[in-house]
Design an enzyme around this catalytic site. Sequence first.
Site, short mmCIF file in Angstrom:
data_model
loop_
_atom_site.label_atom_id
_atom_site.label_comp_id
_atom_site.label_asym_id
_atom_site.label_seq_id
_atom_site.Cartn_x
_atom_site.Cartn_y
_atom_site.Cartn_z
N ASN A 344 -17.91 -31.56 19.24
CA ASN A 344 -19.11 -31.10 19.92
C ASN A 344 -18.86 -30.86 21.40
O ASN A 344 -17.93 -30.17 21.79
CB ASN A 344 -20.26 -32.08 19.69
CG ASN A 344 -20.55 -32.26 18.21
OD1 ASN A 344 -20.37 -31.33 17.42
ND2 ASN A 344 -20.99 -33.45 17.82
N GLY A 395 -5.05 -39.16 4.62
CA GLY A 395 -3.94 -39.06 3.68
C GLY A 395 -3.01 -37.92 4.02
O GLY A 395 -3.40 -36.89 4.58
#
Length: 462
Positions: A344, A395
Site C-alpha cells: 500500500n 514455501g
Amino acid sequence: MGLCIQDKKSDHNTPPHLLETRQGLFQQYICSVVIPAHFEVPENALPEVVDAEEAKRQLAVTTAVQWVNESMTEQLWGLIPFNQAEVDSRLRIFFENKVQEDKERRELERSPEEPVLVPSPLMPQPPPPPAPKKKGQKQGRRDTLVEKPVLPAEPPEPILHGSMAIGAVSLAVIKASAHLTSTPLYMSITSLKHGQQPITGKMSHLGCLNTNYDTIEQPLLLIQGVCSSLGLELGTNLHLAINCAAHELMDYSKGKYEVMVGAHKNMAEMMELYVDLINKYPFIIALIDPFRKEDSEQWDSIYTALASRCYIIAGAASRSISKVLEHRNTSTPKSHGLIISHTNQTTMSDLVEISHLLDSQKQLAIFGSTEAESSDDSLVDLAVGLGARFIKLGGLSRGERVTKYNRLLTIEEELIQSGTWGFSEEHNFSSFQEDAEKTLESTAMMAEETLGPLESIFPTEV
C-alpha cells in the site's frame, strides 16, 4: 492421462491417444508417456527382413493403441492413480488374458494336418577321436583338451503384439499420481519401492503442502524423519517456525479454534497445546500468530509462558505500519517482533523508521511477503539492508518464491566474496521486552518533541 508410443528407431511419434480419467462428466489430459518398441533390426539385415520387421512394429503399435483406447480403459475404470499396486495387478490379469486369447487363436489357425513341433533337447555330439600320435612326440597338456561344441543360439522370446501398452499405462499412472500430488516422479517411485505410503496432497497457492493428518504432531514427526534421512539435526542445522494463523482457525459459531477437522479447542486448551509442543519439540523456535489480535490476554499469557524458549511473533495480529508509526507502540500484542510487509502506501522511509523503532524496543523485524506477491525480489534486499533477523517467504515453489530465494543466495555469495559476511547469532529467547517496556514511555515523550518522524531518522542538515 495420455499415451504416446514411440519406436526406438524412428524420430516421430504416433499421435497421442487419450486414456480417459473422468471428473464428473469431463475428460482431463494429465500427462503423457513415451515407451520404445521392442523391434530391433540388425544394420546388415536384408531389405525384405527390414520390411517384415517394420510391418510387425506397425502392428504392435496399432494393437497397443487399440488396447489403451478400448478394453484396457474398461479394466481400469474407476481406479484412482494413487493405487499403483491395484493398477498393475489389473494390467497383469489383462495381459494374461490377451496371451491366452492369442494362444487359442493360433491353435484354431493351425491346420489339423500340420504337425506340432516339439523341440527336442539338444544332445551333445560325441567328441572327435584323438589324432594319432606321431613317433617321438611327447604327450602335452594341449593333447588332453577336448574342444566343446558351440551351442546354437536360443530362439527369440515371443513378444505379444500390443504388450508395450502394459508398460506405458503403468508408467502413465504413476506419473499422473506424481503430478496430481505435486510430487517428483522419483519420490513416487521410491515410495513404491520401499512400500511407503505416499504423501497425498497438493500445494496451496502459498506454496504449502496441503495433506491430511491424524494428529497435530504428525507433520512434525514427518519433518523429523525427512531431516534424519538427509543427515540434518533439528535444533542445530535446522529450526522450525510455525505459522499458527489463529485468525483462520476460529470457528465463531462455537467460539473455539478448530485445530483439526471436527477438533475444537478453547483459549485455555490452545495454551496447553502450544506449551506441550514446545516442550516436546524444542527445535521450534517461533510461533507466528498463535492467537487472534483480539485475544490480547492470551498473547500476554503465552508470552509469559514461552518467551524464554521461543519467539512469539505477530503477523496478521499486528497493526499496519502506518498505525504502528502513528502510535509509536510495538507492544500490542505482546511479542518478540513483528512481520513487516511492504504494501500500500508504505514508503522506504516508513520501513527505515519502523526498523529503528523495533530496534529501540529490542524487538525483531521480520520481513514477509504477501499473498498478492510478484516475482520482484526487492523484498530480500530490504530485509538484508535493514538488518532483519528473519525473512518469511513461504514455501519454495512458484517463480515468485524461487526468485527471492535465489536473490538471497546471491547476496550471501556477494557478502562472502567482499569479506563483509557477518555471523549467525545464537537464538536468545530471554524476555528482553521487559526492559524495552521501561523505556517505552520515555521514547514516546521524545517522539512528541520531534518535528516529524523523518527527522528522527535523517539529519536536518546535509
